[in-house]
Design a protein around this motif. Structure first.
Motif, short mmCIF file in Angstrom:
data_model
loop_
_atom_site.label_atom_id
_atom_site.label_comp_id
_atom_site.label_asym_id
_atom_site.label_seq_id
_atom_site.Cartn_x
_atom_site.Cartn_y
_atom_site.Cartn_z
N ARG A 1 41.54 49.31 28.76
CA ARG A 1 41.49 49.05 30.22
C ARG A 1 42.31 47.72 30.82
O ARG A 1 42.71 47.02 30.06
N LYS A 2 42.70 48.18 31.83
CA LYS A 2 43.69 47.41 32.73
C LYS A 2 42.85 46.10 33.41
O LYS A 2 43.33 44.86 33.58
N ILE A 3 42.26 46.98 34.28
CA ILE A 3 41.49 46.08 35.34
C ILE A 3 39.99 46.36 35.36
O ILE A 3 39.64 47.65 35.04
N SER A 4 39.00 45.47 35.43
CA SER A 4 37.55 45.55 35.46
C SER A 4 37.12 45.27 36.68
O SER A 4 37.71 44.11 37.28
N ALA A 5 36.31 45.82 37.27
CA ALA A 5 35.61 45.61 38.84
C ALA A 5 33.96 45.55 38.48
O ALA A 5 33.57 46.57 38.01
N ILE A 6 33.56 44.67 38.88
CA ILE A 6 32.06 44.33 38.56
C ILE A 6 31.69 44.23 40.13
O ILE A 6 31.91 43.03 40.64
N PHE A 7 30.45 44.81 40.68
CA PHE A 7 29.90 44.53 41.72
C PHE A 7 28.63 44.14 41.54
O PHE A 7 27.81 45.24 40.90
N VAL A 64 33.83 41.30 41.35
CA VAL A 64 34.85 40.56 40.55
C VAL A 64 35.67 41.63 40.04
O VAL A 64 35.32 42.41 39.71
N LEU A 65 37.02 41.10 40.29
CA LEU A 65 38.01 41.83 39.69
C LEU A 65 38.89 41.14 38.80
O LEU A 65 39.31 39.82 38.86
N LEU A 66 39.04 41.61 37.60
CA LEU A 66 39.85 40.92 36.52
C LEU A 66 40.72 41.76 35.74
O LEU A 66 40.47 42.85 35.57
N ARG A 67 41.77 41.22 35.20
CA ARG A 67 42.92 41.95 34.26
C ARG A 67 42.15 41.95 32.85
O ARG A 67 42.23 41.02 32.23
#
Length: 98
Positions: A1-7, A64-67
């Motif tokens: 995974r490169k980017i995780s997005a959590i809503f 939330v967006l994170l590497r």
């Protein structure tokens, strides 16, 4: 995974006492970055990586967006249900990827 997005789509009555925060640790330097440092700087960077950067409370409507690959994270103990939509973006390896 490169980017995780959590809503977070959790209940609006939820508050910090219910737990389930996303704990973010200081960013890890990848091997490509570490090889450019002196041994002392590399050791300091690795020691600092275990420090907590921030706890993100799961509030409704928060994105939330994170590497993912170099931003260590975990979900803390939850005392009430929380709901979230998660998306993981994958990609080809880049400089410093293992």
């Amino acid at each position: 995974r490169k980017i995780s997005a959590i809503f977070y789509v959790t209940d609006p009555s939820r508050d910090e006492s219910h737990g389930g925060a996303l704990r973010m640790y200081k960013r890890h330097k990848n091997p490509y970055e570490l090889e450019k440092l002196t041994p002392e700087e590399a050791k300091a960077a690795q020691d600092a990586a275990d420090e907590v950067e921030e706890d993100v409370v799961p509030k409704p409507g928060r994105l939330v967006l994170l590497r993912s690959r170099d931003m260590p994270h975990e979900v803390l103990q939850n005392r009430r249900k929380r709901f979230a939509v998660s998306l993981y973006l994958f990609g080809p390896p880049g400089p410093g990827d293992q």
